[in-house]
Design a protein around this motif. Structure first.
Motif, PDB file in Angstrom:
ATOM      1  N   ARG B  51      25.092 -31.519   6.413  1.00 49.68           N
ATOM      2  CA  ARG B  51      24.867 -30.623   7.552  1.00 49.68           C
ATOM      3  C   ARG B  51      24.501 -31.446   8.782  1.00 49.68           C
ATOM      4  N   ASP B  52      23.653 -32.444   8.594  1.00 50.05           N
ATOM      5  CA  ASP B  52      23.273 -33.320   9.715  1.00 50.05           C
ATOM      6  C   ASP B  52      24.502 -34.011  10.292  1.00 50.05           C
ATOM      7  N   ILE B  53      25.369 -34.490   9.405  1.00 48.80           N
ATOM      8  CA  ILE B  53      26.576 -35.172   9.882  1.00 48.80           C
ATOM      9  C   ILE B  53      27.441 -34.217  10.687  1.00 48.80           C
ATOM     10  N   TYR B  54      27.617 -33.013  10.144  1.00 51.34           N
ATOM     11  CA  TYR B  54      28.464 -32.030  10.833  1.00 51.34           C
ATOM     12  C   TYR B  54      27.930 -31.756  12.227  1.00 51.34           C
ATOM     13  N   LEU B  55      26.627 -31.483  12.305  1.00 48.93           N
ATOM     14  CA  LEU B  55      26.063 -31.126  13.617  1.00 48.93           C
ATOM     15  C   LEU B  55      26.076 -32.315  14.571  1.00 48.93           C
ATOM     16  N   THR B  56      25.870 -33.526  14.026  1.00 49.40           N
ATOM     17  CA  THR B  56      25.951 -34.707  14.880  1.00 49.40           C
ATOM     18  C   THR B  56      27.349 -34.859  15.459  1.00 49.40           C
ATOM     19  N   LEU B  57      28.361 -34.688  14.587  1.00 47.93           N
ATOM     20  CA  LEU B  57      29.744 -34.809  15.067  1.00 47.93           C
ATOM     21  C   LEU B  57      30.042 -33.744  16.117  1.00 47.93           C
ATOM     22  N   ALA B  80      36.635 -31.261   8.518  1.00 42.61           N
ATOM     23  CA  ALA B  80      36.370 -31.843   7.194  1.00 42.61           C
ATOM     24  C   ALA B  80      34.868 -31.902   6.939  1.00 42.61           C
ATOM     25  N   ALA B  81      34.101 -32.208   7.989  1.00 38.13           N
ATOM     26  CA  ALA B  81      32.647 -32.285   7.833  1.00 38.13           C
ATOM     27  C   ALA B  81      32.067 -30.918   7.483  1.00 38.13           C
ATOM     28  N   LEU B  82      32.643 -29.864   8.068  1.00 42.69           N
ATOM     29  CA  LEU B  82      32.166 -28.517   7.738  1.00 42.69           C
ATOM     30  C   LEU B  82      32.469 -28.186   6.276  1.00 42.69           C
ATOM     31  N   LEU B  83      33.628 -28.632   5.817  1.00 39.01           N
ATOM     32  CA  LEU B  83      33.989 -28.393   4.415  1.00 39.01           C
ATOM     33  C   LEU B  83      33.018 -29.121   3.486  1.00 39.01           C
ATOM     34  N   ARG B  84      32.654 -30.340   3.855  1.00 42.94           N
ATOM     35  CA  ARG B  84      31.667 -31.084   3.052  1.00 42.94           C
ATOM     36  C   ARG B  84      30.331 -30.339   3.030  1.00 42.94           C
ATOM     37  N   ARG B  85      29.981 -29.772   4.190  1.00 45.01           N
ATOM     38  CA  ARG B  85      28.726 -29.022   4.271  1.00 45.01           C
ATOM     39  C   ARG B  85      28.786 -27.798   3.354  1.00 45.01           C
ATOM     40  N   ALA B  86      29.952 -27.133   3.328  1.00 44.69           N
ATOM     41  CA  ALA B  86      30.102 -25.959   2.466  1.00 44.69           C
ATOM     42  C   ALA B  86      29.980 -26.356   0.995  1.00 44.69           C
ATOM     43  N   ILE B  87      30.502 -27.539   0.649  1.00 41.79           N
ATOM     44  CA  ILE B  87      30.415 -28.005  -0.739  1.00 41.79           C
ATOM     45  C   ILE B  87      28.956 -28.210  -1.140  1.00 41.79           C
ATOM     46  N   GLU B  88      28.192 -28.865  -0.270  1.00 40.72           N
ATOM     47  CA  GLU B  88      26.777 -29.096  -0.558  1.00 40.72           C
ATOM     48  C   GLU B  88      26.035 -27.761  -0.672  1.00 40.72           C
ATOM     49  N   ASP B  89      26.378 -26.806   0.207  1.00 32.62           N
ATOM     50  CA  ASP B  89      25.725 -25.498   0.152  1.00 32.62           C
ATOM     51  C   ASP B  89      25.979 -24.807  -1.178  1.00 32.62           C
ATOM     52  N   LEU B  90      27.199 -24.920  -1.673  1.00 31.58           N
ATOM     53  CA  LEU B  90      27.521 -24.284  -2.956  1.00 31.58           C
ATOM     54  C   LEU B  90      26.676 -24.879  -4.071  1.00 31.58           C
TER      55      LEU B  90
END
Lengths: 209, 223
Positions: B51-57, B80-90
Motif C-alpha cells: 500500500r505504501d508503494i502504491y501511494l508513493t508511486l 500493477a502496484a494497486l494489484l499487488r496491494r489488492a493481493i496483500e489485502d486478500l
C-alpha cells in the motif's frame, strides 16, 4: 480511521529505462521487505505489459472467466503428441514432450484461473510419471506422481497408484503402504489401489518372515 | 413547619458536592486514559508495504501529463502496484476471518483481554475501508476494474501458492535420484554377497548333514 489517510512515503525511483522501480540510493537503510515487494511488483508489471493473454488494453488483468483458448490448445497438442510417443514405445522422447507441455502450462499467466492450471499440470505430471516408470526411473516417477496427486487430490487414482507402485519398486514398502492407504481414503476403494495394497502387504509379510 | 435550617444543611450539601466532583473527575480521567490507551494499541497487522508503494508511486505521478520534467512513472506501474496491494489485502482478509472465530470464543471464556478484542475490531473496520478504497482506486485507474480486481488478485495468490507447492515437491527429485542410485548399488552388492554365501553354504550344508545323524544317534542313545 487515521490509518486510511496516512501512509509512509517510500524512497523509490525509476530505473533509467522506465521499466522498473527500485529503492532510491538516498534511502538510509534499504529494507528487505521493501525490496522483496518491489521485486514482486516489477515482475508483475513486466508480465502485465508484455502478455497478451487476458489483459485489457489498460494493461490490467481482465475477468478471469474470459480466457483466450490458445494456451490450452497448445498444452493439449503437446500432451497428445507425448501420448502418441509413449504408445509407440518411445518413452524417453515422450518424457521430453511431457516436460515441454509442463513448461507451457506453467507459463500460463498467474491471473488466469488456478483451477485450469491444476487440471493441466495434474494430468501432465501423472503422464510423465508413467513415462518415467516405463523405463524404470522409479525415483523421478514417484516425485512426478506425488506432484500430480498433490495438484489434484480427488479423481486422480492413477497418480496415487503410480507413486505407490514406484515406492514399492524401490523397496520402500512401509512408505508405499501408508501412501496407498491414504489414497484409498481419498479415492474411495479404487480396485487397482486395493490390489496394489495387497501386493505391498504380501511383500512386507515376506520380508518379515 | 417549612422553616428550613439552611445552615444545618450546608454540611450534607457540601458532602454531596465533593462526592459528585470526585466521581466526575475520576470518570473523565479514566475515560481519557482509556481512549489514549486504545489509540496507542498496537495495530493488528504490520506495515502494509505494497500500500505504501502504491501511494508513493501515485504521489510521484506528474500532476500535468504534459509536464516534461516530472518523473515519468508509467501508469501501468501504478496499476500493477494497486494489484499487488489488492493481493496483500486478500491475505489479510483471510487472516482476519480465520482469527475472528478464535478471538470471540477466547474473549467469551475470558482467556484474552479486552485490548485484543478492541484491536481486532479496529483492524476489521479498517479492512472494510481498505477494500472499498482499493475498489474506488481501481475504478479510477481503469473502467470497471473495481469489479474484477479482487478476482484477479485471488487467482494470482492461488497460482503463486500452487507453484510453490509444485517446486517444493519437484525439488526433491535430485536427492531422491541420488538415494535410489545408491540403494540400487547396495542391492546389487548384497545380491552378489548372497550368491557368494549360497555357494559357501552349499558346502557347509553337507557338513551339517554329516552332523545330524550323529545327533540323532545321541538322541537315540539317550532314549
Amino acid at each position: 480511521m487515521a490509518e486510511l489517510t496516512h501512509f509512509d512515503m517510500q524512497p523509490l525511483q525509476l530505473t533509467d529505462d522506465f521499466r522498473a522501480v527500485t529503492i532510491a540510493p538516498s534511502a538510509s537503510k534499504p529494507s528487505r521487505s521493501l525490496q522483496a515487494e518491489l521485486d514482486a511488483l516489477n515482475d508483475l508489471h513486466h508480465k502485465l505489459i508484455s502478455s497478451e493473454e487476458g489483459v485489457l488494453p489498460t494493461r490490467v488483468p481482465g475477468p478471469p472467466a474470459s480466457i483466450p483458448p490458445k494456451r490450452a490448445q497448445a498444452v493439449t497438442k503437446l500432451r497428445d503428441q507425448a501420448n502418441d510417443l509413449y504408445r509407440k514405445g518411445k518413452h524417453v522422447e515422450a518424457q521430453k514432450m511431457y516436460t515441454a507441455g509442463i513448461e507451457m502450462a506453467r507459463a500460463r499467466p498467474s491471473w488466469q484461473p488456478c483451477a485450469i492450471s491444476r487440471e493441466e499440470l495434474g494430468g501432465l505430471y501423472a503422464n510423465r510419471a508413467q513415462a518415467y516408470m516405463a523405463v524404470g526411473q522409479w525415483a523421478e516417477g514417484s516425485v512426478d506422481a506425488q506432484t500430480s496427486a498433490e495438484l489434484r487430490k480427488m479423481g486422480n487414482a492413477k497418480a496415487w497408484w503410480r507413486r505407490g507402485k514406484c515406492l514399492m519398486e524401490m523397496g520402500r514398502l512401509e512408505e508405499a503402504g501408508e501412501w496407498v492407504r491414504r489414497a484409498l481414503e481419498i479415492e474411495g476403494g479404487e480396485a487397482d489401489l486395493r490390489e496394489l495394497l495387497e501386493d505391498i502387504e504380501k511383500r512386507l509379510a515376506r520380508g518379515k518372515a | 413547619m417549612f422553616d428550613v435550617d439552611w445552615k444545618g444543611l450546608a454540611l450534607p450539601f457540601a458532602y454531596l458536592a465533593v462526592l459528585g466532583g470526585a466521581l466526575a473527575t475520576f470518570s473523565t480521567i479514566y475515560r481519557k486514559r482509556k481512549a489514549a490507551r486504545s489509540a496507542n494499541l498496537e495495530p493488528w497487522f504490520g506495515p502494509h508495504v505494497s500500500r505504501d508503494i502504491y501511494l508513493t508511486l501515485l504521489h510521484m505521478l506528474p500532476e500535468d501529463p504534459k509536464d516534461e520534467k516530472a518523473t515519468k512513472i508509467p501508469v501501468t506501474m501504478v496499476r500493477a502496484a494497486l494489484l499487488r496491494r489488492a493481493i496483500e489485502d486478500l491475505q489479510r482478509l483471510v487472516q482476519i476471518r480465520s482469527a475472528k472465530q478464535a478471538c470471540s470464543s477466547l474473549l467469551q471464556r475470558g482467556s484474552v483481554g479486552d485490548d485484543l478484542w478492541q484491536r481486532f475490531q479496529r483492524a476489521e473496520s479498517e479492512m472494510q475501508a481498505e477494500l472499498q478504497d482499493v475498489v474506488r482506486e481501481a475504478n479510477a485507474l481503469s473502467p470497471q476494474w473495481g469489479q474484477i480486481i479482487f478476482q484477479s488478485a485471488n487467482e494470482i495468490l492461488l497460482n503463486d501458492r500452487m507453484k510453490e507447492q509444485i517446486d517444493e515437491i519437484q525439488d526433491t527429485v535430485e536427492s531422491e535420484k541420488a538415494w535410489w542410485a545408491k540403494r540400487k548399488e547396495e542391492i546389487g552388492s548384497e545380491l552378489i554377497k548372497e550368491l557368494d554365501e549360497s555357494e559357501k553354504s552349499s558346502t557347509t550344508d553337507e557338513a551339517v548333514l554329516v552332523d545330524t545323524p550323529e545327533k540323532k544317534k545321541k538322541v537315540a542313545a539317550k532314549a
